[in-house]
Design an enzyme around this catalytic site. Structure first.
Site, short mmCIF file in Angstrom:
data_model
loop_
_atom_site.label_atom_id
_atom_site.label_comp_id
_atom_site.label_asym_id
_atom_site.label_seq_id
_atom_site.Cartn_x
_atom_site.Cartn_y
_atom_site.Cartn_z
N ASP A 310 39.62 17.82 62.14
CA ASP A 310 40.80 16.96 62.31
C ASP A 310 40.47 15.48 62.27
OD1 ASP A 310 42.54 19.07 62.47
OD2 ASP A 310 42.54 19.17 64.64
N TYR A 394 49.19 21.21 66.69
CA TYR A 394 48.55 20.95 67.98
C TYR A 394 48.69 19.48 68.37
CZ TYR A 394 46.14 25.17 69.57
OH TYR A 394 45.85 26.41 70.10
#
Length: 657
Positions: A310, A394
């Site tokens: 990420d 998320y």
């Protein structure tokens, strides 16, 4: 209750005297774009992937005095969307000149994926005949299908070599505000060449039923009646906070540090020190989350490739939330704005990107002595510096805590929505059922904190300390003895270490040149979590690409070019970049300027209670002083005056002493 908000920008509001580590300001980002434009680096199809401060060498920063000339360099990562070609350029803002230019070769990996590229993928897939046929066979209206583009990894597929590729999974929406994560269209996956704008492969593995139950947690009708029993809980500091803020510099209860922000790493703490014995004693030069990866455990033909870097693949701090008082932060709050460069090359201000406040944290120390009659209690307090970013499904919060006693903690808070699948039954061992027919694959969240240490200076050594059992015998006749042993880690070849709870293994960052009053080197101790490291097989490509996740601790000698745990460009990188590459030099780690890379994070076997929105899960590590101070550094903390509120509205004032 009156709450005052202090709002500051951490770009363009530095000290009166400029500092080499000041965050890039709006005007400096504008200057970067102009320099690149004047140098003819910008085409109509050029996009800005990342622009960040090119920090000077640590030794130059530590030698800096107010009034000295300040080097202001920026590093710009560019991509030409028309060709996929990328460049890594360093510019001198003050001199308005280009310092260096490097073309990013395919073996270097690909630059992070842009939002603009992700937005193009849905229409490309919708136009593909193979996709249209697969959706029609499933009896689904294509207009209801949402494409979720994701980073592709590297698997050596011939048609992906030297191409920018993304993979897409699919979900369905019953209406435009429907939570698509409740309705995965599973068994189908598209591989997309983002530069050529076409589907290069469609994996149509299995027709699985689309789960029907809603997951609209934001719908009051779905949630049901709200509980009425929660009474107001108010936090007040009538005299204001106990810290001072001067531009980017914060001082609080002997602590001093600089607040930084970057589109890739997010919150950065720089030059963290503790005032003791009349001086600011350095502890950490620079602390950040340098990388993270989320590897999934489902080996399905449409899911085996799911592992997301990420930080490096998405530049996750681009998605930093603007924090809100009373929701994200409660109490007497200071906010810092963050300034980044958008994909078109224009400065973008993220309002309230960072939140800072104080929290009561229970008992600091306490004793009731039956011999002397002394009865003393002190309250612990901590300073909280945090930011939240949303990466797809998320949401991640990163919280740095500073305590009165010199303790430092970093905590990741994980919430948001599970990445879902169709549940294939109880005999399928890689997912749990969280709603009727809805699966949640097993996965890990592995963060890498980069800790550039300066414990009382830049010459440090790490000692691995663990318990040692002593067998019964002469000198231990009753078998009760145990001790510990310390082993110095002297070379980068030894610098990858595993935690071991059975041995209470910790790592002491010592300074052999700074001794406490007992003649021992001062130190700070890293206490790791005891969660598993990467669980993928050693032969898996994610293991090769994310080798930083295979150990809880790595140690390297400081090099300003070594910034990221998986290397500069982990997107589609074939593996071996980052820490493994850094360690090849086999440099000394004894009495040297060293950097610690600490892996931490949870292994997630999702629960029904994690659906439809996940209560916060936590992962953290702790740094504690060990012989850094000559005695308890909080003996000077005064007894608090607490005001206890009663149900009848009355208040008692009581001094703890």
């Amino acid at each position: 209750m009156s709450i005052t908000q202090h709002e500051r920008s951490i770009a363009g509001m530095g000290d009166v005297q400029p500092h080499p580590l000041d965050n890039l300001s709006v005007s400096e980002l504008d200057a970067v774009r102009k320099i690149l434009h004047d140098g003819e680096f910008l085409l109509e199809s050029t996009r800005f992937v990342h622009v960040g401060l090119e920090e000077p060498n640590k030794k130059d920063v530590l030698a800096f005095s107010p009034g000295d000339a300040v080097r202001r360099w920026a590093r710009a990562i560019l991509i030409d969307l028309a060709t996929g070609e990328s460049q890594d350029i360093v510019v001198d803002i003050v001199a308005a000149s280009v310092v260096s230019v490097r073309s990013i070769a395919p073996e270097d990996g690909q630059v992070a994926i842009l939002d603009e590229e992700f937005e193009l993928i849905g229409p490309i897939i919708q136009a593909d005949p193979g996709f249209q046929e697969a959706i029609a066979r499933r009896g689904i209206d294509p207009a209801q299908v949402v494409s979720i583009p994701l980073s592709a990894g590297h698997y050596g597929f011939d048609d992906e070599l030297n191409h920018r590729v993304a993979r897409s999974l699919f979900f369905m929406q019953d209406h435009p505000t429907d939570a698509c994560w409740a309705h995965p269209v599973d068994g189908l996956c598209a591989y997309v060449d983002m530069t050529e704008g076409r589907v290069i492969k469609l994996v149509d593995f299995l027709d699985l039923p689309v789960p029907k139950e809603s997951g609209n947690y934001d719908d009051p009708a779905f949630r049901g009646p709200e509980r009425k029993s929660l009474k107001p809980l108010e936090i007040s500091q009538p005299d204001g906070p106990s810290y001072q803020v001067d531009g980017e510099v914060v001082t609080w209860q002997n602590w001093k540090f600089r607040v930084g922000f970057d589109a890739r790493e997010g919150l950065i703490l720089r030059q963290l020190s503790f005032h003791d014995k009349g001086e600011d004693r350095p502890i950490i030069y620079r602390a950040s989350i340098a990388e993270m990866v989320v590897p999934y455990a489902d080996p399905s033909p449409v899911r085996f490739w799911q592992n997301y870097f990420d930080t490096g693949e998405y530049m996750f701090a681009r998605y930093t939330n603007s924090l809100e008082l009373g929701c994200d932060c409660v109490g007497e709050i200071t906010y810092f704005d963050g300034v980044i460069m958008d994909e078109q090359g224009h400065p973008k201000t993220i309002k309230n990107a960072i939140c800072m406040h104080e929290e009561d944290y229970g008992i600091l120390w306490k004793h009731s002595d039956f011999v002397t009659g002394s009865n003393e209690t002190r309250r612990q307090r901590r300073l909280v510096i945090s930011f939240f970013t949303t990466v797809g499904n998320y949401d991640y919060g990163f919280f740095w805590y500073l305590y009165l006693d010199g303790t430092i903690e970093c905590e990741a808070k994980l919430t948001g929505i599970l990445f879902t699948s169709s549940y294939r039954g109880k005999d399928y061992p890689y997912a749990n059922e969280v709603a009727p027919g809805l699966g949640a694959p097993y996965h890990q969240h592995l963060f890498s904190a980069r800790l550039d240490m300066t414990v009382d200076g830049t010459n440090n050594t790490v000692q691995e300390v663990e318990v040692k059992r002593v067998p019964a015998g002469p000198g231990n006749e009753h078998g009760n003895a145990f001790t510990n042993k310390a082993t110095p880690i002297t070379n980068e070849s030894e610098g990858g270490r595993l935690a071991n709870a059975s041995l209470a293994r910790t790592w002491h960052i010592t300074n052999p040149n700074s001794l406490n009053r007992f003649g021992d080197p001062v130190s700070y101790v890293l206490y790791p979590e005891q969660n598993p490291v990467l669980l993928a097989d050693e032969s898996a490509t994610v293991t090769t690409r994310a080798q930083f996740t295979t150990k809880q601790l790595w140690i390297t000698q400081y090099d300003p070019k070594e910034r990221y745990s998986a290397g500069d460009f982990p997107n589609q990188h074939l593996g071996g970049g980052g820490i493994p590459e850094y360690q090849k030099a086999g440099r000394s780690l004894e009495n040297e300027d060293i950097v610690l890379w600490h892996t931490f994070g949870p292994t997630h076997f999702p629960r029904p209670e994690d659906w439809p929105v996940m209560p916060v899960d936590y992962a953290k590590f702790t740094l504690k002083p060990h012989g850094f101070f000559d005695r308890n550094p909080t003996l000077d903390v005064p007894a608090d005056v607490s005001h206890q509120h009663h149900a009848d509205g009355g208040t008692d004032g009581h001094t703890c002493h």
